[in-house]
Design a protein around this motif. Structure first.
Motif, short mmCIF file in Angstrom:
data_model
loop_
_atom_site.label_atom_id
_atom_site.label_comp_id
_atom_site.label_asym_id
_atom_site.label_seq_id
_atom_site.Cartn_x
_atom_site.Cartn_y
_atom_site.Cartn_z
N SER A 43 41.13 59.88 36.60
CA SER A 43 42.09 60.83 36.02
C SER A 43 43.22 60.10 35.32
O SER A 43 43.80 60.64 34.37
CB SER A 43 42.65 61.77 37.10
OG SER A 43 43.41 61.05 38.04
N ASP A 44 43.55 58.89 35.77
CA ASP A 44 44.58 58.12 35.05
C ASP A 44 44.17 56.67 34.80
O ASP A 44 44.98 55.84 34.45
CB ASP A 44 45.93 58.19 35.78
CG ASP A 44 45.89 57.59 37.17
OD1 ASP A 44 44.84 57.07 37.59
OD2 ASP A 44 46.92 57.65 37.86
N TRP A 45 42.88 56.37 34.98
CA TRP A 45 42.32 55.06 34.66
C TRP A 45 43.07 53.94 35.39
O TRP A 45 43.46 52.95 34.81
CB TRP A 45 42.27 54.82 33.15
CG TRP A 45 41.22 55.64 32.49
CD1 TRP A 45 41.20 57.01 32.42
CD2 TRP A 45 40.04 55.21 31.84
NE1 TRP A 45 40.08 57.44 31.75
CE2 TRP A 45 39.35 56.35 31.38
CE3 TRP A 45 39.49 53.96 31.59
CZ2 TRP A 45 38.15 56.27 30.71
CZ3 TRP A 45 38.30 53.88 30.89
CH2 TRP A 45 37.64 55.03 30.46
N ARG A 46 43.26 54.12 36.69
CA ARG A 46 43.88 53.11 37.54
C ARG A 46 42.95 52.86 38.72
O ARG A 46 42.12 53.69 39.04
CB ARG A 46 45.22 53.59 38.08
CG ARG A 46 46.26 53.76 37.05
CD ARG A 46 47.63 54.02 37.67
NE ARG A 46 48.63 54.13 36.64
CZ ARG A 46 49.15 53.11 35.98
NH1 ARG A 46 48.78 51.88 36.26
NH2 ARG A 46 50.05 53.29 35.05
N GLY A 47 43.14 51.73 39.35
CA GLY A 47 42.33 51.47 40.52
C GLY A 47 42.53 50.06 41.04
O GLY A 47 43.57 49.44 40.83
N SER A 48 41.48 49.57 41.70
CA SER A 48 41.53 48.24 42.27
C SER A 48 40.15 47.60 42.19
O SER A 48 39.16 48.28 41.92
CB SER A 48 42.00 48.30 43.73
OG SER A 48 41.10 49.08 44.49
N PHE A 49 40.12 46.31 42.41
CA PHE A 49 38.87 45.57 42.42
C PHE A 49 39.04 44.33 43.28
O PHE A 49 40.14 43.92 43.60
CB PHE A 49 38.42 45.19 41.00
CG PHE A 49 39.40 44.32 40.26
CD1 PHE A 49 39.33 42.94 40.33
CD2 PHE A 49 40.39 44.89 39.47
CE1 PHE A 49 40.24 42.14 39.65
CE2 PHE A 49 41.29 44.11 38.78
CZ PHE A 49 41.22 42.73 38.86
N ARG A 50 37.93 43.76 43.68
CA ARG A 50 37.91 42.48 44.40
C ARG A 50 37.60 41.39 43.39
O ARG A 50 36.98 41.65 42.36
CB ARG A 50 36.84 42.49 45.49
CG ARG A 50 36.95 43.58 46.54
CD ARG A 50 38.08 43.36 47.52
NE ARG A 50 38.05 42.05 48.13
CZ ARG A 50 37.74 41.81 49.39
NH1 ARG A 50 37.44 42.81 50.20
NH2 ARG A 50 37.74 40.59 49.87
N VAL A 51 38.02 40.17 43.70
CA VAL A 51 37.77 39.07 42.77
C VAL A 51 37.33 37.83 43.55
O VAL A 51 37.81 37.56 44.64
CB VAL A 51 39.02 38.76 41.89
CG1 VAL A 51 40.19 38.32 42.73
CG2 VAL A 51 38.71 37.75 40.82
N LYS A 52 36.35 37.15 42.96
CA LYS A 52 35.87 35.87 43.48
C LYS A 52 36.19 34.79 42.45
O LYS A 52 35.98 34.99 41.26
CB LYS A 52 34.36 35.91 43.73
CG LYS A 52 34.00 36.69 44.97
CD LYS A 52 32.53 36.89 45.20
CE LYS A 52 31.60 35.79 44.90
NZ LYS A 52 30.20 36.09 45.29
N PHE A 53 36.70 33.67 42.93
CA PHE A 53 36.96 32.50 42.10
C PHE A 53 35.89 31.48 42.48
O PHE A 53 35.94 30.92 43.57
CB PHE A 53 38.36 31.95 42.37
CG PHE A 53 39.45 32.98 42.14
CD1 PHE A 53 39.96 33.20 40.87
CD2 PHE A 53 39.94 33.74 43.19
CE1 PHE A 53 40.95 34.14 40.65
CE2 PHE A 53 40.94 34.68 42.98
CZ PHE A 53 41.45 34.88 41.72
#
Length: 158
Positions: A43-53
């Motif tokens: 609805s507002d194009w926001r969120g979260s994600f996980r990241v691997k380096f």
């Protein structure tokens, strides 16, 4: 009195630096970063994600959203006022190339929305109050929603 205040400030600064050294995670420049486990509020194009380096995955999720330019952006988690110091500090340090690689991965994942401001051709103004449908076509929105499903990940070289 001023000398005592200076000594207290120096002591506080030294304690803060030691605390940051013990608590800020410094990520050396990886060869590959992988974004995965996206959670998106469409609805507002926001969120979260996980990241691997490379093969190292941080515990915290990173938040993302769309900036006023219409491009996706992300935010590192922060420490707010550690040891009572009135300032905020990133909980993770990454290189500028790593930062750019994460941004590139987000740009490859999410299409650019129309930026805030008045469109020179149509005269239509995009503001914070504009709906998402005013900022992106239904086709582009649906394509992104079909791409970013459970199990989606994207890897980018630094």
């Amino acid at each position: 009195m001023s000398k005592e205040r200076d000594e207290m400030a120096n002591d506080r600064h030294e304690k803060l630096q030691a605390w940051l050294k013990d608590n800020v995670l410094i990520i050396p420049e990886p060869k590959v970063i992988t974004l995965h486990n996206f959670s998106v509020d469409w609805s507002d194009w926001r969120g979260s994600f996980r990241v691997k380096f490379d093969d190292f995955e941080i515990e915290d999720e990173l938040d993302f959203g769309i900036e006023i330019t219409g491009r996706p952006t992300f935010h590192l988690q922060i420490f707010t006022s550690p040891l009572g110091v009135p300032a905020s500090f990133a909980s993770i340090e990454i290189t500028s190339k790593t930062h750019q690689a994460i941004g590139m991965a987000l740009q490859q994942t999410f299409p650019r929305l129309k930026p805030f401001g008045r469109n020179r051709e149509t005269g239509i103004e995009i503001t914070m109050s504009s709906s998402i449908s005013d900022r992106i076509s239904e086709h582009e929105a649906n394509a992104a929603k079909l791409l970013v499903v459970e199990g989606y990940s994207i890897s980018v070289s630094t």
